[in-house]
Design a protein around this motif. Structure first.
Motif, mmCIF file in Angstrom:
data_model
loop_
_atom_site.group_PDB
_atom_site.id
_atom_site.type_symbol
_atom_site.label_atom_id
_atom_site.label_comp_id
_atom_site.label_asym_id
_atom_site.label_seq_id
_atom_site.Cartn_x
_atom_site.Cartn_y
_atom_site.Cartn_z
ATOM 1 N N ALA A 39 0.841 -1.205 0.000
ATOM 2 C CA ALA A 39 0.000 0.000 0.000
ATOM 3 C C ALA A 39 0.871 1.248 0.000
ATOM 4 O O ALA A 39 0.599 2.204 -0.735
ATOM 5 N N TYR A 40 1.913 1.248 0.794
ATOM 6 C CA TYR A 40 2.819 2.389 0.858
ATOM 7 C C TYR A 40 3.482 2.634 -0.495
ATOM 8 O O TYR A 40 3.586 3.772 -0.952
ATOM 9 N N ASN A 41 3.910 1.570 -1.153
ATOM 10 C CA ASN A 41 4.544 1.718 -2.461
ATOM 11 C C ASN A 41 3.575 2.306 -3.487
ATOM 12 O O ASN A 41 3.956 3.154 -4.299
ATOM 13 N N ALA A 42 2.325 1.870 -3.454
ATOM 14 C CA ALA A 42 1.305 2.416 -4.360
ATOM 15 C C ALA A 42 1.020 3.871 -4.023
ATOM 16 O O ALA A 42 0.896 4.723 -4.921
ATOM 17 N N TRP A 43 0.901 4.180 -2.724
ATOM 18 C CA TRP A 43 0.673 5.559 -2.286
ATOM 19 C C TRP A 43 1.820 6.462 -2.745
ATOM 20 O O TRP A 43 1.593 7.554 -3.284
ATOM 21 N N LYS A 44 3.037 6.012 -2.551
ATOM 22 C CA LYS A 44 4.213 6.803 -2.905
ATOM 23 C C LYS A 44 4.258 7.067 -4.407
ATOM 24 O O LYS A 44 4.560 8.187 -4.836
ATOM 25 N N ALA A 45 3.951 6.077 -5.213
ATOM 26 C CA ALA A 45 3.952 6.242 -6.670
ATOM 27 C C ALA A 45 2.933 7.305 -7.096
ATOM 28 O O ALA A 45 3.238 8.173 -7.919
ATOM 29 N N GLU A 46 1.732 7.257 -6.523
ATOM 30 C CA GLU A 46 0.705 8.250 -6.866
ATOM 31 C C GLU A 46 1.075 9.633 -6.344
ATOM 32 O O GLU A 46 0.878 10.634 -7.029
ATOM 33 N N ALA A 47 1.600 9.698 -5.148
ATOM 34 C CA ALA A 47 2.000 10.990 -4.576
ATOM 35 C C ALA A 47 3.105 11.628 -5.404
ATOM 36 O O ALA A 47 3.082 12.845 -5.667
ATOM 37 N N MET A 56 -3.471 18.019 -4.692
ATOM 38 C CA MET A 56 -3.658 16.567 -4.778
ATOM 39 C C MET A 56 -3.064 15.893 -3.551
ATOM 40 O O MET A 56 -1.942 16.196 -3.149
ATOM 41 N N ARG A 57 -3.828 14.971 -2.968
ATOM 42 C CA ARG A 57 -3.353 14.199 -1.828
ATOM 43 C C ARG A 57 -3.812 12.758 -1.970
ATOM 44 O O ARG A 57 -4.920 12.485 -2.419
ATOM 45 N N TYR A 58 -2.966 11.864 -1.538
ATOM 46 C CA TYR A 58 -3.295 10.443 -1.490
ATOM 47 C C TYR A 58 -3.168 9.977 -0.047
ATOM 48 O O TYR A 58 -2.363 10.502 0.718
ATOM 49 N N PHE A 59 -4.001 8.998 0.299
ATOM 50 C CA PHE A 59 -4.084 8.510 1.669
ATOM 51 C C PHE A 59 -4.045 6.991 1.687
ATOM 52 O O PHE A 59 -4.402 6.341 0.717
ATOM 53 N N ILE A 60 -3.642 6.453 2.829
ATOM 54 C CA ILE A 60 -3.718 5.013 3.080
ATOM 55 C C ILE A 60 -4.707 4.819 4.228
ATOM 56 O O ILE A 60 -4.522 5.362 5.312
ATOM 57 N N ALA A 61 -5.762 4.060 3.964
ATOM 58 C CA ALA A 61 -6.736 3.725 4.999
ATOM 59 C C ALA A 61 -6.474 2.292 5.446
ATOM 60 O O ALA A 61 -6.375 1.380 4.624
ATOM 61 N N HIS A 62 -6.361 2.102 6.725
ATOM 62 C CA HIS A 62 -6.114 0.786 7.307
ATOM 63 C C HIS A 62 -7.457 0.077 7.481
ATOM 64 O O HIS A 62 -8.105 0.203 8.518
ATOM 65 N N LEU A 63 -7.881 -0.635 6.446
ATOM 66 C CA LEU A 63 -9.201 -1.270 6.474
ATOM 67 C C LEU A 63 -9.339 -2.273 7.608
ATOM 68 O O LEU A 63 -10.423 -2.422 8.173
ATOM 69 N N HIS A 64 -8.255 -2.925 7.979
ATOM 70 C CA HIS A 64 -8.324 -3.918 9.044
ATOM 71 C C HIS A 64 -8.647 -3.286 10.394
ATOM 72 O O HIS A 64 -9.117 -3.957 11.293
ATOM 73 N N ARG A 65 -8.435 -1.999 10.530
ATOM 74 C CA ARG A 65 -8.753 -1.317 11.792
ATOM 75 C C ARG A 65 -10.217 -0.904 11.880
ATOM 76 O O ARG A 65 -10.684 -0.509 12.940
ATOM 77 N N LEU A 66 -10.929 -0.961 10.780
ATOM 78 C CA LEU A 66 -12.324 -0.523 10.760
ATOM 79 C C LEU A 66 -13.280 -1.572 11.310
ATOM 80 O O LEU A 66 -14.415 -1.284 11.617
ATOM 81 N N ARG A 67 -12.812 -2.787 11.413
ATOM 82 C CA ARG A 67 -13.699 -3.867 11.840
ATOM 83 C C ARG A 67 -12.996 -4.794 12.807
ATOM 84 O O ARG A 67 -11.906 -5.272 12.548
ATOM 85 N N ASP A 68 -13.668 -5.045 13.910
ATOM 86 C CA ASP A 68 -13.163 -5.989 14.905
ATOM 87 C C ASP A 68 -13.996 -7.260 14.785
ATOM 88 O O ASP A 68 -15.177 -7.279 15.138
ATOM 89 N N GLU A 69 -13.403 -8.302 14.262
ATOM 90 C CA GLU A 69 -14.129 -9.549 14.025
ATOM 91 C C GLU A 69 -14.638 -10.192 15.308
ATOM 92 O O GLU A 69 -15.554 -10.995 15.286
ATOM 93 N N GLU A 70 -14.054 -9.854 16.438
ATOM 94 C CA GLU A 70 -14.473 -10.446 17.712
ATOM 95 C C GLU A 70 -15.688 -9.728 18.308
ATOM 96 O O GLU A 70 -16.366 -10.268 19.165
ATOM 97 N N ALA A 71 -15.969 -8.497 17.858
ATOM 98 C CA ALA A 71 -17.089 -7.724 18.389
ATOM 99 C C ALA A 71 -18.400 -8.226 17.777
ATOM 100 O O ALA A 71 -18.436 -8.622 16.608
ATOM 101 N N PRO A 72 -19.481 -8.211 18.556
ATOM 102 C CA PRO A 72 -20.763 -8.624 18.008
ATOM 103 C C PRO A 72 -21.203 -7.677 16.889
ATOM 104 O O PRO A 72 -20.903 -6.498 16.917
ATOM 105 N N ALA A 73 -21.926 -8.207 15.912
ATOM 106 C CA ALA A 73 -22.389 -7.409 14.792
ATOM 107 C C ALA A 73 -23.494 -6.456 15.237
ATOM 108 O O ALA A 73 -24.283 -6.765 16.126
#
Length: 80
Positions: A39-47, A56-73
């Motif tokens: 992800a960093y390499n892709a971000w750096k290339a676009e930046a 112009m700005r590019y961002f990296i979103a940590h999708l794994h931090r958006l969801r806790d699989e152990e938490a009830p739905a």
């Protein structure tokens, strides 16, 4: 091994000192990557490609931090 997905996206900002996009319809989705390094390499290339445009700005979103699989739905998740 836990997968840690990252989204790289960007676009033109309405003000270079803020993180508000000028037009959300024009957001460039670079892609979803399996780890931070790729992800960093892709971000750096676009930046670097858009370095001459101060709005112009590019961002990296940590999708794994958006969801806790152990938490009830939530009730809205159960609808999908």
């Amino acid at each position: 091994m836990t997968q840690r997905l990252h989204l790289v996206f960007g676009g033109e900002l309405s003000d270079p000192t803020k993180s508000q996009f000028k037009d959300t319809d024009d957001i460039h989705i670079v892609g979803i990557f399996p780890n931070y390094e790729t992800a960093y390499n892709a971000w750096k290339a676009e930046a670097q490609r858009t370095v001459d445009n101060a709005h112009m700005r590019y961002f990296i979103a940590h999708l794994h931090r958006l969801r806790d699989e152990e938490a009830p739905a939530s009730p809205t998740e159960e609808l999908g």
